[in-house]
Design a protein around this motif. Structure first.
Motif, PDB file in Angstrom:
ATOM      1  N   GLN A 164      46.430  35.901  18.301  1.00 53.99           N
ATOM      2  CA  GLN A 164      46.076  34.921  19.323  1.00 53.99           C
ATOM      3  C   GLN A 164      46.906  33.654  19.111  1.00 53.99           C
ATOM      4  O   GLN A 164      46.445  32.681  18.524  1.00 53.99           O
TER       5      GLN A 164
ATOM      6  N   LYS B  67      48.785  30.158  19.375  1.00 52.56           N
ATOM      7  CA  LYS B  67      48.523  28.862  19.992  1.00 52.56           C
ATOM      8  C   LYS B  67      49.681  28.445  20.882  1.00 52.56           C
ATOM      9  O   LYS B  67      49.487  27.867  21.951  1.00 52.56           O
ATOM     10  N   ASN B  68      50.901  28.742  20.429  1.00 51.42           N
ATOM     11  CA  ASN B  68      52.106  28.415  21.179  1.00 51.42           C
ATOM     12  C   ASN B  68      52.954  29.662  21.365  1.00 51.42           C
ATOM     13  O   ASN B  68      52.867  30.607  20.572  1.00 51.42           O
TER      14      ASN B  68
ATOM     15  N   CYS C  77      56.606  22.129  21.927  1.00 55.18           N
ATOM     16  CA  CYS C  77      56.479  22.401  20.490  1.00 55.18           C
ATOM     17  C   CYS C  77      57.846  22.754  19.930  1.00 55.18           C
ATOM     18  O   CYS C  77      58.811  22.955  20.672  1.00 55.18           O
TER      19      CYS C  77
ATOM     20  N   GLU D 132      56.532  25.703  15.126  1.00 57.07           N
ATOM     21  CA  GLU D 132      55.156  25.685  15.618  1.00 57.07           C
ATOM     22  C   GLU D 132      54.811  26.917  16.440  1.00 57.07           C
ATOM     23  O   GLU D 132      53.640  27.183  16.716  1.00 57.07           O
TER      24      GLU D 132
END
Length: 295
Positions: A77, A79-80, A90, A94
């Motif tokens: 999952q 985030k970015n 980002c 990241e």
């Protein structure tokens, strides 16, 4: 403010004057296929996890920029994603997340039309981002999209090795040949590895490879194909996909897992890259050299 990485995406030339120098050369492998549905992403993900399990510092890049699903297959999952990188939200560091077995994963976004329609210069810029990745790596696996789009051709051209996944369907063989032809004639890629996927037995895999070799020998005299191996049809693999886990971790004794482990062992035995600087900075340089741009 857009990130430094984003600036490179939109202004791929000229080359940056400063370069990071990673510890050693990186083996970069693009996994592709002439059509969707041949199991290319499963091969990419499990090959990367298998190599990581062998102690190879491995990065898996989801380069199917419009219909990405590496994160789904591995149960991640993020985030970015690369879409956030392109938008300047980002940095590359990241975006990177850790997947099963310690493999590093760069996820892309699914259903983002603008990602599927990046311009050629942006593809080169995306490749350039990875040239300054501050990680020590041994192997980078690139899961490309299917077909002969500019994105597919760019990543295959930039990689040291291209693996073409094919299954025993007329459309798969025809489309694999078309991809090989375009890579050879338009991008100068004349040496490719072949993985026969979803075969009933090893003999079927070898026969499938020989079919592809015969048509290439007839019409593409300068192309060299090598048989990397085959992956059998396997209910354990299907179950691992449903459970969003790599089969090499979830069911390591299954026929599919054993086959992929053998393919990983073969790739691990390939001669180490000879680029003196190492890293993945040769990505951009290979593309520029192919296009006749001075580096």
């Amino acid at each position: 403010m857009p990130s430094r990485e984003y600036a490179k995406l939109t202004n791929a030339f000229p080359l940056s004057a400063t370069r990071l120098q990673p510890a050693g050369p990186v083996r970069t492998i693009a996994v592709t296929g002439g059509k969707g549905g041949v199991g290319k992403t499963n091969v990419s993900a499990n090959l990367a996890v298998a190599l990581a399990g062998m102690g190879k510092r491995t990065l898996l890049l989801d380069a199917d920029l419009g219909l990405a699903n590496i994160d789904v297959i591995l149960g991640l999952q993020p985030k970015n994603t690369l879409a956030d990188l392109v938008a300047g939200r980002c940095t590359l560091e990241e975006v990177i997340i850790e997947g099963p077995g310690g493999v590093l994963v760069v996820p892309a976004a699914s259903g983002r039309r603008h990602m599927a329609e990046l311009q050629p210069a942006e593809h080169v810029g995306l490749v350039n981002v990875f040239s300054e990745l501050e990680r020590d790596l041994d192997v980078m696996i690139i899961d490309t999209a299917a077909g002969i789009t500019d994105s597919v051709l760019t990543f295959c051209q930039a990689a040291q090795d291209t693996v073409v996944v094919v299954c025993d369907e007329p459309a798969s063989i025809t489309d694999a040949y078309a991809l090989i032809k375009v890579l050879s004639r338009e991008r100068g890629v004349d040496r490719m590895q072949v993985v026969a996927n979803m075969v009933r037995d090893p003999n079927e895999g070898r026969v499938l490879y020989e079919k592809l070799v015969r048509v290439c020998d007839k019409f593409l005299a300068d192309v060299s194909l090598n048989y990397l191996g085959c992956v059998p049809q396997d209910d354990w693999l299907r179950l691992s996909v449903q459970r969003q886990q790599p089969v090499v971790k979830l069911y390591p004794a299954s026929p599919a897992a054993q086959a992929i482990q053998e393919i990983a062992r073969r790739t691990a035995r390939w001669q180490a890259p000879t680029e003196p600087r190492g890293g993945v900075e040769f990505f951009l340089e290979r593309i520029l050299q192919q296009r006749g741009v001075a580096t």
